[in-house]
Design an enzyme around this catalytic site. Structure first.
Site, PDB file in Angstrom:
ATOM      1  N   LEU A 100       0.877  -1.212  -0.094  1.00  0.00           N
ATOM      2  CA  LEU A 100      -0.108   0.093   0.218  1.00  0.00           C
ATOM      3  C   LEU A 100       0.815   1.248   0.055  1.00  0.00           C
ATOM      4  CD1 LEU A 100      -2.771  -0.732   2.702  1.00  0.00           C
ATOM      5  CD2 LEU A 100      -3.062  -0.909   0.240  1.00  0.00           C
ATOM      6  N   ASP A 101       0.424   2.253  -0.512  1.00  0.00           N
ATOM      7  CA  ASP A 101       1.146   3.475  -0.573  1.00  0.00           C
ATOM      8  C   ASP A 101       1.372   4.133   0.966  1.00  0.00           C
ATOM      9  OD1 ASP A 101       1.068   3.726  -3.202  1.00  0.00           O
ATOM     10  OD2 ASP A 101      -0.627   4.967  -3.212  1.00  0.00           O
ATOM     11  N   THR A 102       2.508   4.608   1.108  1.00  0.00           N
ATOM     12  CA  THR A 102       2.546   4.984   2.624  1.00  0.00           C
ATOM     13  C   THR A 102       1.381   5.831   3.388  1.00  0.00           C
ATOM     14  OG1 THR A 102       5.063   5.251   2.218  1.00  0.00           O
ATOM     15  CG2 THR A 102       4.296   6.385   4.015  1.00  0.00           C
ATOM     16  N   ARG A 110      -5.873   7.300  -6.599  1.00  0.00           N
ATOM     17  CA  ARG A 110      -5.563   8.584  -6.659  1.00  0.00           C
ATOM     18  C   ARG A 110      -5.375   9.186  -8.024  1.00  0.00           C
ATOM     19  NH1 ARG A 110      -0.150   8.097  -3.243  1.00  0.00           N
ATOM     20  NH2 ARG A 110      -0.133  10.197  -3.610  1.00  0.00           N
TER      21      ARG A 110
END
Length: 307
Positions: free
Chosen positions: A132-134, A235
């Site tokens: 997952l993205d930070t 996003r």
């Protein structure tokens, strides 16, 4: 760990640290902040923070004599665990994993540390199956055996594990329910992607389905189901239709982000559903659904506090 009490009122954090460690560079400071290795009063704060006299600054220096995971934090929110799998609820802001030796506190290192403290060996610690993205919170799968790792990665490759996200977008999609189909080209050097409506070059097809759960005058609360799993897909695709994710500094509206005081994107990998047909090693999760904690911003939206 080095602990220093501030005796100068109003000095910036970066200037204070540099006054204590002349060997540090701007890059060192950035890596230390990114790796959660500089904390003020036991909180992670930006390097631009103005310090008060009496504040306590802790600097977690690298220890070359021991493995990195020993310096990670121990908090791991385990949603499910059996002999094959561990499903963890990742908080926003923590890096999943990295090859950067200066970054200590990753989710993978926390899982290793938990495993070792329970009497296990580092070599048999659960292994990360996806990312997952930070800035994204939510469910992450770790495999506890090579067979389980192979089985999970096979299901992910076949897109057999259904992934549902909860997010808050700025603005409103044209339809309350729909599908976004685009092509995404990844730029690794810039760590971002470009969205196109037509296929071209090395761009890969990106598909998601969404439903508007609620909306205010300025914002939309959305449920998003990924059909594909491209880098920064949710996003980038919602930004492309002029409905960027609230809190997203890369593809979003930073003026609005600052207005709502969002540090990370309002995006949570909320639900995972395993298919009815899985390899025997994953038999305990066959057909089961797992959910993360409901994100605070969803509760605020539901209570009409986020408008």
């Amino acid at each position: 760990m080095e602990e220093i009490t501030v005796n100068i009122q109003g000095i910036r954090l970066d200037d204070f640290v540099l006054s204590q460690h002349h060997e540090f560079t701007d890059i060192t400071l950035y890596k230390f902040i990114k790796g959660n290795r500089i904390r003020v009063n036991n909180r992670k704060v930006p390097l631009s923070t103005r310090l008060n006299r009496g504040d306590v600054v802790r600097i977690y220096m690298p220890n070359q004599d021991g493995p990195k995971y020993l310096r990670a934090r121990t908090e791991v929110d385990v949603v499910y665990e059996d002999d094959a799998l561990m499903i963890v609820d990742k908080p926003a802001g923590i890096i999943i994993n990295t090859t950067d030796d200066s970054v200590i506190d990753t989710l993978a290192n926390r899982v290793i540390l938990r495993h070792v403290k329970a009497g296990g060996d580092e070599s048999t610690a659960p292994r990360l199956c996806h990312r997952l993205d930070t800035g994204t919170s939510g469910l992450v799968i770790f495999a506890k055996t090579p067979e389980a790792e192979e089985a999970v990665k096979m299901l992910i490759k076949k897109r057999a594990i259904a992934k549902e996200y909860l997010t808050v977008a700025i603005g409103h999609p044209r339809k309350d329910k729909g599908k976004l189909v685009n092509y995404i080209l990844k730029n690794a050097e810039r760590s971002r992607v470009q969205v196109y409506t037509k296929k071209g070059g090395e761009a890969k097809k990106a598909i998601l389905e969404y439903s508007v759960l609620d909306k205010s005058e300025r914002l939309s609360l959305l449920s998003v189901r990924l059909i594909t799993g491209r880098t920064h897909q949710i996003r980038a695709q919602f930004s492309y239709i002029c409905c960027p994710i609230l809190g997203d500094s890369k593809y979003g509206n930073n003026a609005v982000n600052r207005e709502y005081k969002f540090k990370y994107q309002a995006l949570c990998a909320y639900k995972l559903t395993f298919p009815d047909s899985v390899p025997d090693v994953l038999g305990n999760v066959r057909g089961k659904t797992f959910c993360a904690k409901l994100p605070w911003y969803v509760e605020q939206f539901n209570n009409k506090e986020l408008q």
